[in-house]
Enzyme design. Structure first.
Site, PDB file in Angstrom:
ATOM      1  N   HIS A  26       0.832  -1.209   0.000  1.00 29.89           N
ATOM      2  CA  HIS A  26       0.000   0.000   0.000  1.00 29.89           C
ATOM      3  C   HIS A  26       0.861   1.251   0.000  1.00 29.89           C
ATOM      4  O   HIS A  26       0.578   2.221  -0.691  1.00 29.89           O
ATOM      5  CB  HIS A  26      -0.930   0.002   1.223  1.00 29.89           C
ATOM      6  CG  HIS A  26      -1.928  -1.104   1.191  1.00 29.89           C
ATOM      7  ND1 HIS A  26      -3.276  -0.886   1.120  1.00 29.89           N
ATOM      8  CD2 HIS A  26      -1.765  -2.441   1.179  1.00 29.89           C
ATOM      9  CE1 HIS A  26      -3.897  -2.053   1.076  1.00 29.89           C
ATOM     10  NE2 HIS A  26      -3.005  -3.004   1.118  1.00 29.89           N
ATOM     11  N   GLN A 350      13.535  -3.476  -6.132  1.00 33.41           N
ATOM     12  CA  GLN A 350      12.854  -4.218  -7.216  1.00 33.41           C
ATOM     13  C   GLN A 350      12.666  -3.412  -8.500  1.00 33.41           C
ATOM     14  O   GLN A 350      12.771  -3.955  -9.597  1.00 33.41           O
ATOM     15  CB  GLN A 350      11.496  -4.753  -6.725  1.00 33.41           C
ATOM     16  CG  GLN A 350      10.811  -5.600  -7.785  1.00 33.41           C
ATOM     17  CD  GLN A 350       9.707  -6.455  -7.234  1.00 33.41           C
ATOM     18  OE1 GLN A 350       9.932  -7.284  -6.353  1.00 33.41           O
ATOM     19  NE2 GLN A 350       8.497  -6.267  -7.715  1.00 33.41           N
ATOM     20  N   TRP A 368      -0.300  -6.824  -6.957  1.00 34.01           N
ATOM     21  CA  TRP A 368      -0.609  -5.891  -8.049  1.00 34.01           C
ATOM     22  C   TRP A 368       0.544  -4.937  -8.358  1.00 34.01           C
ATOM     23  O   TRP A 368       0.776  -4.567  -9.502  1.00 34.01           O
ATOM     24  CB  TRP A 368      -1.904  -5.129  -7.766  1.00 34.01           C
ATOM     25  CG  TRP A 368      -2.343  -4.263  -8.925  1.00 34.01           C
ATOM     26  CD1 TRP A 368      -2.510  -2.912  -8.906  1.00 34.01           C
ATOM     27  CD2 TRP A 368      -2.658  -4.697 -10.264  1.00 34.01           C
ATOM     28  NE1 TRP A 368      -2.908  -2.473 -10.150  1.00 34.01           N
ATOM     29  CE2 TRP A 368      -3.010  -3.557 -11.008  1.00 34.01           C
ATOM     30  CE3 TRP A 368      -2.669  -5.937 -10.912  1.00 34.01           C
ATOM     31  CZ2 TRP A 368      -3.374  -3.598 -12.349  1.00 34.01           C
ATOM     32  CZ3 TRP A 368      -3.036  -5.988 -12.253  1.00 34.01           C
ATOM     33  CH2 TRP A 368      -3.382  -4.824 -12.950  1.00 34.01           C
ATOM     34  N   ASN A 369       1.311  -4.555  -7.318  1.00 30.20           N
ATOM     35  CA  ASN A 369       2.449  -3.667  -7.592  1.00 30.20           C
ATOM     36  C   ASN A 369       3.495  -4.389  -8.430  1.00 30.20           C
ATOM     37  O   ASN A 369       3.988  -3.847  -9.419  1.00 30.20           O
ATOM     38  CB  ASN A 369       3.079  -3.167  -6.290  1.00 30.20           C
ATOM     39  CG  ASN A 369       2.105  -2.313  -5.508  1.00 30.20           C
ATOM     40  OD1 ASN A 369       1.770  -1.221  -5.932  1.00 30.20           O
ATOM     41  ND2 ASN A 369       1.612  -2.839  -4.394  1.00 30.20           N
ATOM     42  N   SER A 370       3.828  -5.620  -8.035  1.00 25.26           N
ATOM     43  CA  SER A 370       4.806  -6.384  -8.810  1.00 25.26           C
ATOM     44  C   SER A 370       4.297  -6.586 -10.236  1.00 25.26           C
ATOM     45  O   SER A 370       5.065  -6.515 -11.194  1.00 25.26           O
ATOM     46  CB  SER A 370       5.078  -7.733  -8.146  1.00 25.26           C
ATOM     47  OG  SER A 370       5.732  -7.534  -6.906  1.00 25.26           O
ATOM     48  N   GLU A 373       4.762  -3.376 -12.078  1.00 26.09           N
ATOM     49  CA  GLU A 373       6.195  -3.109 -12.251  1.00 26.09           C
ATOM     50  C   GLU A 373       6.790  -3.973 -13.355  1.00 26.09           C
ATOM     51  O   GLU A 373       7.600  -3.510 -14.151  1.00 26.09           O
ATOM     52  CB  GLU A 373       6.935  -3.328 -10.924  1.00 26.09           C
ATOM     53  CG  GLU A 373       6.626  -2.221  -9.902  1.00 26.09           C
ATOM     54  CD  GLU A 373       6.885  -2.612  -8.456  1.00 26.09           C
ATOM     55  OE1 GLU A 373       6.499  -1.842  -7.554  1.00 26.09           O
ATOM     56  OE2 GLU A 373       7.455  -3.690  -8.211  1.00 26.09           O
ATOM     57  N   GLY A 388      -5.674 -14.074  -2.243  1.00 26.36           N
ATOM     58  CA  GLY A 388      -6.216 -12.723  -2.469  1.00 26.36           C
ATOM     59  C   GLY A 388      -6.277 -12.413  -3.960  1.00 26.36           C
ATOM     60  O   GLY A 388      -6.491 -13.305  -4.799  1.00 26.36           O
ATOM     61  N   ASP A 389      -6.030 -11.160  -4.291  1.00 18.29           N
ATOM     62  CA  ASP A 389      -6.115 -10.707  -5.684  1.00 18.29           C
ATOM     63  C   ASP A 389      -5.019 -11.290  -6.571  1.00 18.29           C
ATOM     64  O   ASP A 389      -5.074 -11.172  -7.794  1.00 18.29           O
ATOM     65  CB  ASP A 389      -6.025  -9.176  -5.716  1.00 18.29           C
ATOM     66  CG  ASP A 389      -4.700  -8.664  -5.168  1.00 18.29           C
ATOM     67  OD1 ASP A 389      -4.201  -9.233  -4.175  1.00 18.29           O
ATOM     68  OD2 ASP A 389      -4.155  -7.703  -5.730  1.00 18.29           O
ATOM     69  N   GLN A 390      -4.008 -11.905  -5.943  1.00 18.47           N
ATOM     70  CA  GLN A 390      -2.897 -12.447  -6.735  1.00 18.47           C
ATOM     71  C   GLN A 390      -3.383 -13.468  -7.754  1.00 18.47           C
ATOM     72  O   GLN A 390      -2.834 -13.575  -8.854  1.00 18.47           O
ATOM     73  CB  GLN A 390      -1.859 -13.092  -5.802  1.00 18.47           C
ATOM     74  CG  GLN A 390      -1.246 -12.101  -4.808  1.00 18.47           C
ATOM     75  CD  GLN A 390      -0.748 -12.764  -3.534  1.00 18.47           C
ATOM     76  OE1 GLN A 390      -0.540 -13.987  -3.499  1.00 18.47           O
ATOM     77  NE2 GLN A 390      -0.560 -11.985  -2.478  1.00 18.47           N
TER      78      GLN A 390
HETATM   79  C1  UDX Z   1      -0.019  -6.774  -0.973  1.00 21.30           C
HETATM   80  C2  UDX Z   1      -0.831  -7.989  -1.439  1.00 21.30           C
HETATM   81  O1  UDX Z   1      -0.224  -9.195  -1.050  1.00 21.30           O
HETATM   82  C3  UDX Z   1      -1.061  -7.963  -2.924  1.00 21.30           C
HETATM   83  O2  UDX Z   1      -1.814  -9.110  -3.304  1.00 21.30           O
HETATM   84  C4  UDX Z   1      -1.815  -6.717  -3.268  1.00 21.30           C
HETATM   85  O3  UDX Z   1      -2.053  -6.664  -4.659  1.00 21.30           O
HETATM   86  C5  UDX Z   1      -1.057  -5.492  -2.787  1.00 21.30           C
HETATM   87  O4  UDX Z   1      -0.781  -5.609  -1.390  1.00 21.30           O
HETATM   88  P1  UDX Z   1       2.566  -7.521  -1.616  1.00 21.30           P
HETATM   89  O5  UDX Z   1       2.234  -8.935  -1.401  1.00 21.30           O
HETATM   90  O6  UDX Z   1       3.656  -6.974  -0.825  1.00 21.30           O
HETATM   91  O7  UDX Z   1       1.266  -6.592  -1.521  1.00 21.30           O
HETATM   92  O8  UDX Z   1       2.960  -7.444  -3.196  1.00 21.30           O
HETATM   93  P2  UDX Z   1       3.124  -6.280  -4.231  1.00 21.30           P
HETATM   94  O9  UDX Z   1       1.819  -5.650  -4.550  1.00 21.30           O
HETATM   95  O10 UDX Z   1       3.847  -6.869  -5.352  1.00 21.30           O
HETATM   96  O11 UDX Z   1       3.999  -5.184  -3.514  1.00 21.30           O
HETATM   97  C6  UDX Z   1       5.323  -5.410  -3.096  1.00 21.30           C
HETATM   98  C7  UDX Z   1       6.147  -4.158  -3.319  1.00 21.30           C
HETATM   99  O12 UDX Z   1       7.403  -4.325  -2.674  1.00 21.30           O
HETATM  100  C8  UDX Z   1       6.427  -3.875  -4.785  1.00 21.30           C
HETATM  101  O13 UDX Z   1       6.275  -2.501  -5.054  1.00 21.30           O
HETATM  102  C9  UDX Z   1       7.879  -4.289  -4.967  1.00 21.30           C
HETATM  103  O14 UDX Z   1       8.595  -3.534  -5.906  1.00 21.30           O
HETATM  104  C10 UDX Z   1       8.459  -4.074  -3.595  1.00 21.30           C
HETATM  105  N1  UDX Z   1       9.564  -5.011  -3.330  1.00 21.30           N
HETATM  106  C11 UDX Z   1       9.324  -6.340  -3.198  1.00 21.30           C
HETATM  107  C12 UDX Z   1      10.837  -4.505  -3.245  1.00 21.30           C
HETATM  108  O15 UDX Z   1      11.061  -3.305  -3.371  1.00 21.30           O
HETATM  109  N2  UDX Z   1      11.861  -5.376  -2.988  1.00 21.30           N
HETATM  110  C13 UDX Z   1      11.674  -6.703  -2.835  1.00 21.30           C
HETATM  111  O16 UDX Z   1      12.633  -7.410  -2.602  1.00 21.30           O
HETATM  112  C14 UDX Z   1      10.351  -7.212  -2.934  1.00 21.30           C
END
Ligand code: UDX
Length: 469
Positions: A26, A350, A368-370, A373, A388-390
């Site tokens: 978030h 990342q 969703w962020n990954s 990206e 979840g949304d994954q």
């Molecule tokens: C959570 C939920 O799990 C996901 O399903 C939802 O869509 C958003 O909230 P998360 O699981 O952390 O997020 O995944 P993601 O949305 O991909 O966000 C992770 C963030 O951390 C990305 O912006 C990624 O660039 C960053 N990251 C991850 C890093 O900077 N370094 C890393 O080693 C891993």
């Protein structure tokens, strides 16, 4: 340069206050949105809970209250207590308890946040708009009580927004759970037919995160209190979903919110990234498999072992993020055994990693962020969604955007080499690469000056200015 902008601080900038749920998935989109708004000339405050604030300020080398010049405007930080930290009663184990955290935020955090908003006016920075995000539906109520216009930033896809919307309003039947044969596929306007394992798992009976599901859904009960609803997506990516959902909810895409030139050094990493860029520099172009499951997913010990040996045996160099809290799940001595060909880090930069020419593909849990990206970087995906949304994101990546292949969980080690081959070599890989490049260009166009998302952000900034004047 940033110098010489100091005088701008005395000009009456409209003030937008953004507040993020204290999770990395978030913080990143909310902070990136904050930077975009600041770059267009607003005074922007980014807010979250104190524990997050300390880490962001430390890694960003700023302090709460300092005005950081960003483009035409300024970004500052100010944090509020969730009641645990400030009372000297800060038990870190509680932080892992999402139910307890959500409850604490809504009862105590909301009161302290309201005080923070009121303080802005007292200190001569009245807030023109409060922007919250969906895990904290109470933000809209706080803004309403203080008579301040508000907005929501939806941090997941428009497809997922649409699924939750239809579920909340019971417009169609949804399957009860995996394996139940009550509903075979969910057909929603603007979306492909969705099988039960394409849906956000929070909607199924077996979902263990009940509070989270109800909090996400409760956003749809008060979303009409928001003057604006923004989504971290872009028209070119989710055209059909956008067209269909905008007939029901006035949601506006302003993404992809990824790091860009304007962002400079202000980043919201909760953990410090380990240096892996020099190692990447030494690798061949498009040779490295990058693997990460984001900031919250925890894989079981057996699954970690399969992933470890799968990456080791893939015949490729790899960069694997294994967070500190998951390190003990790694097979003993693994990181040392693979040294040279494989690098295991606790956290990576990342955005820089995905943009590096050495990356061949990304094994991701499809947060969703990954997802955004990797699309922005034009990198093929091996989708390994967990919950979840994954699951929905993986469906779109593989079947709609067609930029990669899917690994079914729990994975068996031999699958890695197969999927890596599939997305990096041969005819199918060429098609995947073509689509990756097309989407990469579309993403860049959407956020460039005058692009679809940039125009939406500009329209919002203009609207705020009109309301303040
Ligand atoms: C959570 C939920 O799990 C996901 O399903 C939802 O869509 C958003 O909230 P998360 O699981 O952390 O997020 O995944 P993601 O949305 O991909 O966000 C992770 C963030 O951390 C990305 O912006 C990624 O660039 C960053 N990251 C991850 C890093 O900077 N370094 C890393 O080693 C891993």
């Amino acid at each position: 340069t940033t110098m010489g902008k100091e005088t701008a601080t005395t000009a009456p900038h409209p003030h937008a206050l953004l507040v993020s749920f204290p999770g990395q998935g978030h913080i990143n989109p909310v902070l990136r949105f904050a930077k975009r708004l600041a770059s267009k000339g607003l005074l922007v405050t980014f807010s979250s809970t104190l524990d997050i604030g300390q880490r962001i300020c430390a890694s960003t080398e700023t302090t709460p209250g300092t005005l950081n010049p960003v483009g035409e405007g300024h970004l500052r930080f100010e944090f509020f207590s969730n009641g645990w930290d400030a009372d000297g009663d800060d038990d870190p184990s509680r932080r892992g308890d999402i139910d307890a955290l959500l409850a604490q935020l809504s009862t105590v955090g909301s009161v302290r946040f309201a005080e923070l908003v009121r303080r802005q006016a007292e200190e001569g920075r009245p807030v023109a708009c409060v922007i919250g995000n969906p895990f904290m539906p109470w933000v809209l109520d706080v803004a309403g009580e203080l008579n301040i216009p508000s907005a929501v930033l939806w941090v997941q896809s428009l497809a997922v927004f649409s699924i939750y919307y239809h579920y909340f309003h019971s417009t169609v039947d949804f399957p009860a759970d995996y394996g139940s044969d009550d509903v075979v596929s969910v057909d929603l306007p603007g979306l492909p037919a969705l099988a039960v394992d394409d849906l956000p798992s929070f909607l199924l009976e077996s979902n263990p995160y009940k509070t989270l599901a109800s909090v996400i859904l409760s956003q749809f009960a008060n979303i009409n209190k928001a003057t604006w609803v923004f989504a971290n997506s872009f028209e070119e990516l989710e055209h059909d979903a956008l067209e269909a959902i905008s007939k029901l909810s006035p949601v506006v895409p302003i993404g992809p919110l990824v790091e860009t030139g304007v962002s400079g050094v202000i980043k919201g990493d909760i953990w410090k990234a380990e240096d892996c860029m020099e190692w990447l520099d030494r690798q061949q172009p498009r040779s490295v498999v990058y693997a990460s499951v984001g900031s919250v997913v925890v894989l079981g010990r057996d699954e970690m072992a399969e992933m470890a040996y799968g990456l080791r045996d893939s015949g490729r160099a790899f960069l694997w993020v294994v967070r500190e809290d998951c390190r003990h799940q790694l097979p003993e001595g693994f990181a040392e055994d693979v040294k040279g060909r494989g690098m295991v880090v606790a956290w990576s930069p990342q955005d820089e990693v995905l943009a590096h020419r050495a990356i061949a593909c990304f094994v991701t849990h499809c947060g969703w962020n990954s997802t955004l990206e990797l699309l922005t970087a034009g990198v093929p995906v091996i989708a390994y969604p967990q919950w979840g949304d994954q699951l929905t994101d993986a469906k779109f990546l593989v079947d709609v955007y067609k930029v990669g292949a899917r690994l079914k969980a729990p994975v068996e080690r031999g699958e890695f080499a197969k999927r890596v081959g599939e997305v990096t070599e041969g005819e199918k890989a060429e098609e995947v690469r073509g689509r990756c490049l097309a989407l990469k260009e579309a993403a860049a166009r959407a956020v460039a000056e005058g692009g679809s998302s940039d125009r939406n952000i500009q329209a919002f900034v203009d609207d705020i200015r009109r309301r303040v004047c």
